[in-house]
Write a protein that holds these residues in place. Sequence first.
Motif, PDB file in Angstrom:
ATOM      1  N   SER A  78      -8.266  -2.563  -1.906  1.00  0.00           N
ATOM      2  CA  SER A  78      -7.749  -1.467  -2.724  1.00  0.00           C
ATOM      3  C   SER A  78      -6.441  -1.801  -3.424  1.00  0.00           C
ATOM      4  CB  SER A  78      -7.547  -0.223  -1.847  1.00  0.00           C
ATOM      5  OG  SER A  78      -6.503  -0.430  -0.894  1.00  0.00           O
ATOM      6  N   PHE A  93       0.826  -1.194   0.000  1.00  0.00           N
ATOM      7  CA  PHE A  93       0.000   0.000   0.000  1.00  0.00           C
ATOM      8  C   PHE A  93       0.868   1.256   0.000  1.00  0.00           C
ATOM      9  CE2 PHE A  93      -2.159  -3.493   2.038  1.00  0.00           C
ATOM     10  CZ  PHE A  93      -3.409  -3.487   1.442  1.00  0.00           C
ATOM     11  N   SER A  94       0.224   2.401  -0.131  1.00  0.00           N
ATOM     12  CA  SER A  94       0.932   3.676  -0.079  1.00  0.00           C
ATOM     13  C   SER A  94       1.625   3.844   1.269  1.00  0.00           C
ATOM     14  CB  SER A  94      -0.068   4.817  -0.285  1.00  0.00           C
ATOM     15  OG  SER A  94       0.498   6.063   0.101  1.00  0.00           O
ATOM     16  N   ASN A 105      -6.480   2.852   8.355  1.00  0.00           N
ATOM     17  CA  ASN A 105      -7.233   3.158   7.133  1.00  0.00           C
ATOM     18  C   ASN A 105      -6.917   2.198   5.995  1.00  0.00           C
ATOM     19  OD1 ASN A 105      -4.662   3.966   6.438  1.00  0.00           O
ATOM     20  ND2 ASN A 105      -5.175   6.108   6.091  1.00  0.00           N
ATOM     21  N   LEU A 106      -6.455   1.015   6.342  1.00  0.00           N
ATOM     22  CA  LEU A 106      -6.074   0.023   5.336  1.00  0.00           C
ATOM     23  C   LEU A 106      -7.300  -0.700   4.779  1.00  0.00           C
ATOM     24  CD1 LEU A 106      -3.073  -2.390   5.649  1.00  0.00           C
ATOM     25  CD2 LEU A 106      -5.242  -3.222   4.800  1.00  0.00           C
ATOM     26  N   ASP A 107      -7.435  -0.683   3.451  1.00  0.00           N
ATOM     27  CA  ASP A 107      -8.513  -1.381   2.760  1.00  0.00           C
ATOM     28  C   ASP A 107      -7.886  -2.466   1.892  1.00  0.00           C
ATOM     29  OD1 ASP A 107     -10.672  -2.293   1.337  1.00  0.00           O
ATOM     30  OD2 ASP A 107     -10.951  -0.441   0.169  1.00  0.00           O
ATOM     31  N   THR A 129      -0.590   4.918   4.055  1.00  0.00           N
ATOM     32  CA  THR A 129      -1.665   4.061   4.539  1.00  0.00           C
ATOM     33  C   THR A 129      -1.203   3.306   5.774  1.00  0.00           C
ATOM     34  OG1 THR A 129      -2.544   3.754   2.298  1.00  0.00           O
ATOM     35  CG2 THR A 129      -3.189   2.130   3.952  1.00  0.00           C
ATOM     36  N   ASP A 130      -1.963   3.411   6.861  1.00  0.00           N
ATOM     37  CA  ASP A 130      -1.614   2.670   8.069  1.00  0.00           C
ATOM     38  C   ASP A 130      -2.734   1.681   8.396  1.00  0.00           C
ATOM     39  OD1 ASP A 130      -3.656   4.124   9.321  1.00  0.00           O
ATOM     40  OD2 ASP A 130      -2.264   5.629  10.081  1.00  0.00           O
ATOM     41  N   ASN A 174       5.385   0.328   3.459  1.00  0.00           N
ATOM     42  CA  ASN A 174       3.941   0.105   3.534  1.00  0.00           C
ATOM     43  C   ASN A 174       3.623  -0.611   4.830  1.00  0.00           C
ATOM     44  OD1 ASN A 174       3.783  -3.041   2.686  1.00  0.00           O
ATOM     45  ND2 ASN A 174       5.305  -1.983   1.428  1.00  0.00           N
TER      46      ASN A 174
END
Length: 262
Positions: free
Chosen positions: A128, A115-116, A123-125, A119-120, A245
């Motif tokens: 996505s 992830f970006s 708020n991790l989806d 992103t922690d 990430n």
Amino acid sequence: MSCSALSSVSAAGLSPDDASVAHIHFIGLDVDESGVPYMASIPVHKVTVVALDPRGDVLLAYEMNGAPIPRDHGGPLRAVVPGVVGARNVKWLGRVVASNEESQGFWQQNDYKAFSPGTDWDNLDWKSAPAIQGLNVVSAICLPAKGEEVSLEEGEITVKGYAWSGGGSDIVRVDVSLDGGKTWAPAELTKPPTNSSGRAWAKTLYSLTQRLPEGVEAGGKLEVVVKATDENYNTQPESAGPVWNARGVVNNSWHRVQVNVV
């Protein structure tokens, strides 16, 4: 000896031209606390390693070095998917399934995703990001080891290691630095054999013997750094920050080893 996945699926009556097949699932015999087995899948058309392509080199392996695969390595049968992250090389293989959908297993859907850096866990989806398949270019220093002593009197150091890139991409250059990345020198490469389609599955070995930098004194330290570049001219990033990430995967920043000058 190991059998190819192509011959296995052909024997099962599945045609490589079957347009309904988008993913190949590997389902293991090991189960979690709820009784669900470890499972993963690879997309047929989105990665260079395709399980239904005779050039893909995907194996259902039951031997290693002329003997039955040890249990720790996934015996009696495991999937070997070259160029793809190890999480898809399922051990203790029980079933292979052709499907038009990706595996819904936990380790495919809720792990081994990047992830970006922003992103922690709050708020991790998971939906996505796609599951990791082919990996990015990486290299490592095997010699010298961390904290090893280098002789100022001898005046030189030999650096050895390996480099690799996912998807069968060849390594075209490995650069070595003896001053923490300020200056670089290209190493000599020992190339692995490629298959009939030109894919490079195995690690490329490198070696470089270099004079110690000017101004180095006994009692000081050297920071040896290595970075690799593949045939697509993807090069390792300097630090982990830009690729960090929440899961901590696909970190392929420069490998650094500090040695002591005596």
